[in-house]
Write an enzyme that holds these catalytic residues in place. Sequence first.
Site, short mmCIF file in Angstrom:
data_model
loop_
_atom_site.label_atom_id
_atom_site.label_comp_id
_atom_site.label_asym_id
_atom_site.label_seq_id
_atom_site.Cartn_x
_atom_site.Cartn_y
_atom_site.Cartn_z
N THR A 32 0.79 -1.01 0.15
CA THR A 32 -0.12 0.32 -0.06
C THR A 32 0.79 1.74 0.29
O THR A 32 0.84 1.96 -0.75
CB THR A 32 -1.11 -0.15 1.59
N ASP A 88 -2.19 -4.86 8.55
CA ASP A 88 -2.52 -6.51 8.35
C ASP A 88 -3.88 -6.37 8.47
O ASP A 88 -4.30 -6.60 8.45
CB ASP A 88 -1.50 -7.20 8.82
N GLU A 107 9.57 -0.46 11.20
CA GLU A 107 8.59 0.44 11.00
C GLU A 107 8.50 1.09 13.20
O GLU A 107 7.67 2.12 12.81
CB GLU A 107 7.49 -1.22 10.61
O1 DER Z 1 4.52 -6.03 6.27
C1 DER Z 1 3.77 -5.21 7.36
O2 DER Z 1 3.85 -4.24 8.58
C2 DER Z 1 3.18 -4.14 6.29
O3 DER Z 1 2.93 -2.44 6.74
C3 DER Z 1 1.91 -4.96 6.02
O4 DER Z 1 1.22 -4.67 7.15
C4 DER Z 1 0.32 -3.64 5.09
O5 DER Z 1 1.25 -4.28 4.02
P1 DER Z 1 0.22 -4.33 2.84
O6 DER Z 1 0.23 -2.73 2.60
O7 DER Z 1 1.22 -4.78 1.46
O8 DER Z 1 -1.29 -5.01 2.90
#
Ligand code: DER
Length: 233
Positions: A32, A88, A107
């Site tokens: 995303t 997620d 993160e």
């Molecule tokens: O791994 C992570 O924390 C990512 O930010 C995940 O939570 C979101 O990934 P996506 O945008 O591909 O669904």
Amino acid sequence: SNLEEAKKLAAYAAIDNHVQSGNVVGIGSGSTVVYAVERLAQRVQTEKLKISCVPTSFQARQLIIKHNLKLSDLDITPSLNVCIDGADEVDSNLNLIKGGGGCLLQEKIVASCAKQLIIIADFTKNSCKLGDQYKKGIPIEVVPTAYVPIKRKLESRFTGEIDLRMAINKAGPVVTDNGNFILDWKNFDQTLNWENVNQQLISIPGVLCTGLFVNMAKKAYYGMADGLVKVQE
Ligand code: DER
């Protein structure tokens, strides 16, 4: 697909509402945030936006470089205005499961250095309780030498299953950007107090980080199937 369109809607809305010239922006990981970086690059071109970007993974770093955005890090800019990241799953209290992409440690560090953590997601991430929709488990980043005793401690203390995350395009376990392993905790009790659980988990020697982001997110932007954006705060 309208899932990709939904991600793009959320990303563009969040970038347009929360990033201005002079900002230091944390760039999350996953699919995303690709749209968020795309929008930042557009705004740099059209508005001459002046920003610095701090990555949360090798993937985020590659994205920043690919789009010719100004790359920074926590040495140079230890305090960020905003961090834009995916999730997620998001519950009704804005608690998150993150780490599906294996980037939870950086993160969480970058998010903790930002004044605001803004989540961008498609509508499938919007849940009442953690575990309603996301079934791949709560990621826990651990020191590789300690994963067996940690796994056993978790299995003795909590219900559900604890699995070492195995790689697909590499033999053996997933190794994170930080050189660690990930345990995924599945089928957990959805009524647990996540703040307490997170504290219990990180008190175990060898546990470096959990994918439970409790009381961290300021807002969540969801791209909806009907083309609208829903904001949870
Ligand atoms: O791994 C992570 O924390 C990512 O930010 C995940 O939570 C979101 O990934 P996506 O945008 O591909 O669904």
